[in-house]
Scaffold this motif. Structure first.
Motif, PDB file in Angstrom:
ATOM      1  N   LEU A 237      99.835  80.000  79.641  1.00 38.20           N
ATOM      2  CA  LEU A 237      99.320  81.370  79.414  1.00 38.20           C
ATOM      3  C   LEU A 237      99.166  81.356  78.123  1.00 38.20           C
ATOM      4  N   VAL A 238      99.743  80.865  77.162  1.00 36.23           N
ATOM      5  CA  VAL A 238      99.770  81.140  75.711  1.00 36.23           C
ATOM      6  C   VAL A 238      99.792  79.770  75.083  1.00 36.23           C
ATOM      7  N   ILE A 239      98.605  79.637  74.326  1.00 32.95           N
ATOM      8  CA  ILE A 239      98.789  78.158  73.756  1.00 32.95           C
ATOM      9  C   ILE A 239      99.411  78.471  72.227  1.00 32.95           C
ATOM     10  N   SER A 240     100.357  77.465  72.138  1.00 32.12           N
ATOM     11  CA  SER A 240     101.213  77.713  70.808  1.00 32.12           C
ATOM     12  C   SER A 240     101.626  76.062  70.495  1.00 32.12           C
ATOM     13  N   HIS A 241     102.749  75.960  69.820  1.00 25.96           N
ATOM     14  CA  HIS A 241     102.943  74.731  69.188  1.00 25.96           C
ATOM     15  C   HIS A 241     103.182  73.508  70.162  1.00 25.96           C
ATOM     16  N   GLY A 242     103.527  73.558  71.351  1.00 24.31           N
ATOM     17  CA  GLY A 242     103.887  72.950  72.520  1.00 24.31           C
ATOM     18  C   GLY A 242     102.500  72.315  72.939  1.00 24.31           C
ATOM     19  N   TRP A 243     101.448  72.809  72.703  1.00 25.29           N
ATOM     20  CA  TRP A 243     100.279  72.080  73.316  1.00 25.29           C
ATOM     21  C   TRP A 243      99.674  70.895  72.526  1.00 25.29           C
ATOM     22  N   THR A 244      99.144  70.157  73.251  1.00 23.78           N
ATOM     23  CA  THR A 244      98.550  68.731  72.682  1.00 23.78           C
ATOM     24  C   THR A 244      97.305  68.556  73.274  1.00 23.78           C
ATOM     25  N   ALA A 245      96.087  68.141  72.801  1.00 24.68           N
ATOM     26  CA  ALA A 245      95.019  67.796  73.277  1.00 24.68           C
ATOM     27  C   ALA A 245      94.943  66.849  74.238  1.00 24.68           C
ATOM     28  N   ASP A 246      95.745  65.997  74.274  1.00 25.76           N
ATOM     29  CA  ASP A 246      95.792  64.812  75.461  1.00 25.76           C
ATOM     30  C   ASP A 246      96.763  65.021  76.535  1.00 25.76           C
ATOM     31  N   SER A 247      97.327  66.389  76.569  1.00 29.53           N
ATOM     32  CA  SER A 247      98.283  66.570  77.519  1.00 29.53           C
ATOM     33  C   SER A 247      97.991  66.199  79.034  1.00 29.53           C
ATOM     34  N   LYS A 248      96.629  66.225  79.479  1.00 28.70           N
ATOM     35  CA  LYS A 248      96.172  65.719  80.662  1.00 28.70           C
ATOM     36  C   LYS A 248      95.983  64.193  80.714  1.00 28.70           C
TER      37      LYS A 248
END
Length: 396
Positions: A237-248
């Motif tokens: 719900l919130v994009i923060s430091h844990g997100w990565t562009a290749d997560s999928k």
């Protein structure tokens, strides 16, 4: 039982607290652990949140996974079950014509969640009426399966319902949803610590529950469980430091070395993680005090109280005992001004208990926890009898 256990809790002595189901109550030893984490955080915030948080957050995942019959890789820590269910509801790829199948016993906040999702996606909610009184599993399962169509994309069910305090026998419905390729999303807000859970055996795609209710951890501790095969469907719900562009991408790692499911969802900006970190202390407290045995005593007291009140009201229970939540029972009362009864019970008698109207029924929802006692149940029955003009049954 209750006199000895009540000393572990911080509840006001001038209030008869019969509403554990709403927000729980945290035992003193668990609360002290919670405060110790908060103090440690304040003494060195950068050390606590910047260097040790990833490692610390994994400890409750492991403890909770062992308690709930799953792997720590399938659980993320959150602040409440509503957040977990919102993550799922707002991540699923729904489109106009798709249907979310649910029941008429769901929690109002989640009814609003799905209404919001439908407004955004064009999907629609289909509500199944569960026959009452619920006396056999087939009543529930047959009604749910009859509501499934080729348009059903989501099956959304409460495991223990909030307004009616029923344990829904969801196992066969979840299995049928899996067979048909329907995502199963389970609201387990009242379930952890209330009934024994084996999440892997249940096999629901998504399951979110609170630890601050019947598990008795501090407020702000909850989890979202997702089967490994569907974790990639979820977005934070919130994009923060844990997100990565290749997560999928297959085999992708999150920014902190865990799976994207864990790193993206658990990292939502600065927050106090102390409630979540206290979950192992809550589990330990329950184990040390044999809380499942205490729960059995609570169930007997809850059922006896409901039976006694039913003798005065003449109203039938909502279910057979096996479908009633062990420590929580929705007791039908005569038609009345429910909000006024609720207020008077608290202001005149010092009794904290939800009284409300659900569909065409007035209900007093009783919670019984280890700190409660039979004299408190007597006080409730006497107060309701006085307010509702109920007469005690004549002696045989």
């Amino acid at each position: 039982m209750s006199d000895n256990l009540a000393r572990h809790f911080l509840l006001r002595e001038d209030v008869t607290f019969l509403n554990h189901g709403s927000f729980g109550a945290c035992p003193r030893p668990v609360f002290e652990t919670y405060q110790a984490f908060q103090l440690e955080l304040e003494r060195e915030p950068v050390e606590f949140l910047g260097r040790r948080l990833t490692e610390n957050m994994a400890v409750p995942r492991r403890a909770l996974a062992a308690e709930l019959g799953t792997s720590a890789d399938n659980i993320v820590g959150l602040t409440n079950a509503t957040t977990g269910l919102n993550i799922v509801a707002q991540s699923l790829d729904l489109k106009p014509g798709d249907q979310i199948l649910t029941t008429d016993h769901e929690y109002s906040a989640l009814e609003k969640t799905w209404a919001y999702v439908c407004r955004k996606t064009g999907a629609e909610v289909v509500v199944v009426t569960i026959p009452l009184p619920l006396v056999e599993e087939a009543q529930f399962t047959d009604a749910i399966i009859a509501g499934m169509t080729d348009k059903t994309r989501v099956l959304f069910l409460s495991h223990i319902t909030s307004p009616t305090a029923l344990v829904f026998p969801i196992e066969r419905a979840v299995a049928e949803a899996r067979r048909r390729g329907i995502w199963s999303v389970i609201d387990g807000a009242h379930t952890p610590g209330h009934i024994r859970l084996d999440l892997d055996a249940l096999g629901a795609d998504f399951y979110s529950g609170n630890c601050h209710k019947w598990m008795m951890a501090p407020k702000g501790s909850a989890f979202l469980h997702a089967r490994p095969e569907v974790q990639g469907l979820l977005d934070p719900l919130v994009i923060s430091h844990g997100w990565t562009a290749d997560s999928k991408l297959p085999g992708a790692k999150g920014a902190f070395g865990n799976s994207p499911f864990i790193d993206e969802i658990e990292m939502q900006g600065t927050r106090d993680p102390s409630p979540w970190l206290t979950v192992p202390a809550a589990i330990k407290f329950r184990q040390e005090n044999d809380w499942w045995a205490i729960a059995d005593h609570c169930r007997a007291l809850a059922q006896d109280t409901a039976r006694r009140l039913g003798e005065r009201t003449g109203l039938a229970p909502l279910s057979a005992p096996q479908f009633c939540a062990p420590q929580m029972v929705a007791m039908p009362i005569p038609d009345c001004d429910a909000p006024a009864i609720h207020t008077t019970l608290f202001e005149r008698y010092g009794i904290e208990i939800p009284v409300f109207k659900w569909q065409d029924r007035c209900i007093a929802r009783l919670s019984v926890q280890g700190y409660n006692s039979k004299p408190q149940m007597d006080r409730l029955i006497d107060a309701l009898s006085e307010l509702l003009n109920l007469k005690a049954p004549e002696a045989a």
